[in-house]
Write a protein that holds these residues in place. Structure first.
Motif, short mmCIF file in Angstrom:
data_model
loop_
_atom_site.label_atom_id
_atom_site.label_comp_id
_atom_site.label_asym_id
_atom_site.label_seq_id
_atom_site.Cartn_x
_atom_site.Cartn_y
_atom_site.Cartn_z
N LEU A 13 0.82 -1.21 0.00
CA LEU A 13 0.00 0.00 0.00
C LEU A 13 0.85 1.27 0.00
N HIS A 14 2.17 1.07 -0.12
CA HIS A 14 3.12 2.21 -0.16
C HIS A 14 2.95 3.10 1.07
N TYR A 15 2.80 2.44 2.20
CA TYR A 15 2.61 3.18 3.46
C TYR A 15 3.99 3.46 4.05
N ASP A 16 4.39 4.74 4.05
CA ASP A 16 5.75 5.10 4.44
C ASP A 16 5.88 5.52 5.91
N GLN A 17 4.77 5.71 6.59
CA GLN A 17 4.84 6.15 7.98
C GLN A 17 5.27 5.00 8.90
N LYS A 18 5.61 5.35 10.10
CA LYS A 18 5.98 4.34 11.09
C LYS A 18 4.78 3.45 11.37
N LEU A 19 5.01 2.15 11.38
CA LEU A 19 3.92 1.19 11.53
C LEU A 19 3.63 0.96 13.02
N ASP A 20 3.00 1.96 13.65
CA ASP A 20 2.63 1.80 15.05
C ASP A 20 1.20 1.26 15.13
N ARG A 21 0.65 1.17 16.31
CA ARG A 21 -0.67 0.57 16.50
C ARG A 21 -1.76 1.34 15.76
N ASN A 22 -1.66 2.66 15.75
CA ASN A 22 -2.67 3.46 15.04
C ASN A 22 -2.60 3.23 13.52
N ALA A 23 -1.37 3.12 13.00
CA ALA A 23 -1.21 2.87 11.57
C ALA A 23 -1.73 1.48 11.21
N GLU A 24 -1.54 0.53 12.09
CA GLU A 24 -2.03 -0.83 11.85
C GLU A 24 -3.55 -0.85 11.79
N VAL A 25 -4.20 -0.10 12.66
CA VAL A 25 -5.66 -0.03 12.64
C VAL A 25 -6.14 0.58 11.33
N GLU A 26 -5.44 1.61 10.86
CA GLU A 26 -5.80 2.25 9.60
C GLU A 26 -5.69 1.27 8.44
N LEU A 27 -4.59 0.51 8.42
CA LEU A 27 -4.40 -0.49 7.37
C LEU A 27 -5.48 -1.57 7.46
N LEU A 28 -5.76 -1.99 8.66
CA LEU A 28 -6.77 -3.03 8.89
C LEU A 28 -8.13 -2.57 8.38
N MET A 29 -8.50 -1.34 8.67
CA MET A 29 -9.78 -0.81 8.21
C MET A 29 -9.83 -0.71 6.68
N ASP A 30 -8.72 -0.28 6.08
CA ASP A 30 -8.68 -0.15 4.62
C ASP A 30 -8.87 -1.49 3.93
N VAL A 31 -8.13 -2.49 4.38
CA VAL A 31 -8.20 -3.81 3.74
C VAL A 31 -9.55 -4.46 3.99
N SER A 32 -10.06 -4.33 5.20
CA SER A 32 -11.35 -4.96 5.52
C SER A 32 -12.47 -4.35 4.68
N SER A 33 -12.42 -3.04 4.44
CA SER A 33 -13.47 -2.40 3.65
C SER A 33 -13.43 -2.87 2.20
N VAL A 34 -12.22 -3.11 1.69
CA VAL A 34 -12.07 -3.57 0.31
C VAL A 34 -12.60 -4.99 0.14
N LEU A 35 -12.38 -5.84 1.13
CA LEU A 35 -12.86 -7.22 1.04
C LEU A 35 -14.33 -7.36 1.42
N ILE A 36 -14.74 -6.70 2.50
CA ILE A 36 -16.10 -6.87 2.99
C ILE A 36 -17.11 -6.16 2.10
N GLY A 37 -16.82 -4.91 1.69
CA GLY A 37 -17.78 -4.13 0.90
C GLY A 37 -18.20 -4.82 -0.40
N PRO A 38 -17.26 -5.14 -1.30
CA PRO A 38 -17.64 -5.82 -2.54
C PRO A 38 -18.26 -7.19 -2.31
N PHE A 39 -17.79 -7.90 -1.28
CA PHE A 39 -18.36 -9.21 -0.97
C PHE A 39 -19.84 -9.08 -0.64
N MET A 40 -20.18 -8.13 0.24
CA MET A 40 -21.57 -7.96 0.65
C MET A 40 -22.45 -7.45 -0.50
N MET A 41 -21.90 -6.60 -1.34
CA MET A 41 -22.67 -6.12 -2.49
C MET A 41 -23.02 -7.26 -3.42
#
Length: 338
Positions: A232-260
């Motif tokens: 995802l070309h994420y250049d910031q430090k991978l702390d807990r907040n960044a991990e949550v952001e990544l987790l939300m991004d990936v989950s929305s990509v998989l869950i959204g189209p699946f449910m549609m």
């Protein structure tokens, strides 16, 4: 002389559905197989001319079957029929000798168009197709809720994987969805998710519509974060907040189209709640303990996504309420209607 046609798919429902798409006036004899190994057995004994081949199957998948046919130099016209619509999937099957690719669910018009395109359709003799069972790959008239939901989930899975593959420019390895009615005490044992001793993070999101209610649980292996951040070309430090952001991004990509896609097949416009962080850096057992008071018995669909050549794996689980089971049975009955 009739043409021997083989339909290979691990789903009994998919085999039945596709058999109905073969033109009735075509002079053909139909054979069935539930995996690539069975398909090769049929081809070796029945002089098969045309093979309609699924990709995601146990024992021997579609890619392995194509590679084996290519190695043997077998003269069979192979048309892939799959829910895996990733561009790389199409490129791979064509490089392995497939004649064409049909997206699930196909229609009779599309099947006829492809057969004519490749000069495979000849209705001389005007004889209805004979349906011939082989091995375990028969076409049964009795289908369970699990079988129906598995096929619907398979198609939705392919759509979601295609979106993620496009976003990351990777190839997503797809499994056969697991569908089971489980007691909460059985849930942890039923999970096929990687090494259950390792830590993971999870997102939970609720969905409801037309009497169907379920929770989508997205479980992401903690060891997957570095490679996912790289893709995802994420250049910031991978702390807990960044991990949550990544987790939300990936989950929305998989869950959204699946449910549609699932909603489209069920003819339901699902309403959904906001995604919630269920746990971060915890074990699978910890996740189940968090929800144990809410889960008693659940109809569970599990799909494990893996990214080829990267250490990335995630588990999408749909946990349906007990009250939803009867409604789902009615909604999915259309899959087996004549």
């Amino acid at each position: 002389m009739s043409v021997n046609v083989l339909i290979c798919d691990d789903s009994n429902i998919a085999r039945k559905q596709f058999a109905k798409l073969i033109p009735e006036e075509w002079k053909s004899s139909l054979f069935f197989a539930s995996n690539g190994m069975e398909a090769l057995d049929v081809i070796s004994t029945k002089n098969v001319s045309i093979l309609f081949l699924d990709l995601n199957m146990p024992v021997m998948d579609g890619y392995q079957t194509l590679a084996k046919l290519q190695k043997l130099g077998t003269k069979v016209s192979v048309i892939v029929v799959s829910a895996d619509i990733q561009p790389q999937a199409l490129a791979r099957v064509m490089s392995l000798g497939a004649l064409d690719f049909l997206k699930k669910p196909a229609t009779q018009g599309i099947v006829l168009e492809v057969l004519k395109k490749h000069n495979l359709y000849n209705k001389k003799g005007l004889q209805s197709s004979d349906q011939l069972a082989f091995g375990t790959g028969s076409v049964s008239e009795q289908f369970s809720l699990n079988e129906c939901l598995q096929e619907v989930s398979n198609i939705a899975m392919g759509k979601a994987a295609s979106v993620l593959a496009d976003m990351l420019d990777v190839f997503i390895k797809l499994p056969v969805p697991n569908v089971n009615m489980l007691e909460v005490s059985e849930l942890q044992m039923a999970l096929t998710y990687g090494d259950k001793g390792k830590q993971c993070s999870a997102i939970s999101q609720g969905f409801v519509g037309a009497g169907v209610a379920f929770e989508a649980l997205f479980i992401f292996s903690d060891s997957s974060f570095p490679d996912m951040a790289k893709l995802l070309h994420y250049d910031q430090k991978l702390d807990r907040n960044a991990e949550v952001e990544l987790l939300m991004d990936v989950s929305s990509v998989l869950i959204g189209p699946f449910m549609m896609e699932m909603g489209k097949q069920l003819n339901i416009d699902f309403s959904h709640g906001h995604p919630v962080l269920l746990g971060q850096h915890v074990s699978i057992n910890d996740l189940i303990q968090i929800k144990k008071t809410q889960w008693k018995q659940t109809l569970a669909v599990e799909i494990v996504y893996e990214v080829e050549n990267y250490q990335i794996s995630c588990d999408l689980m749909l946990l349906f309420t007990e009250d939803s089971v009867g409604v789902l049975e009615n909604l999915l009955s259309y899959l087996v209607e004549e």
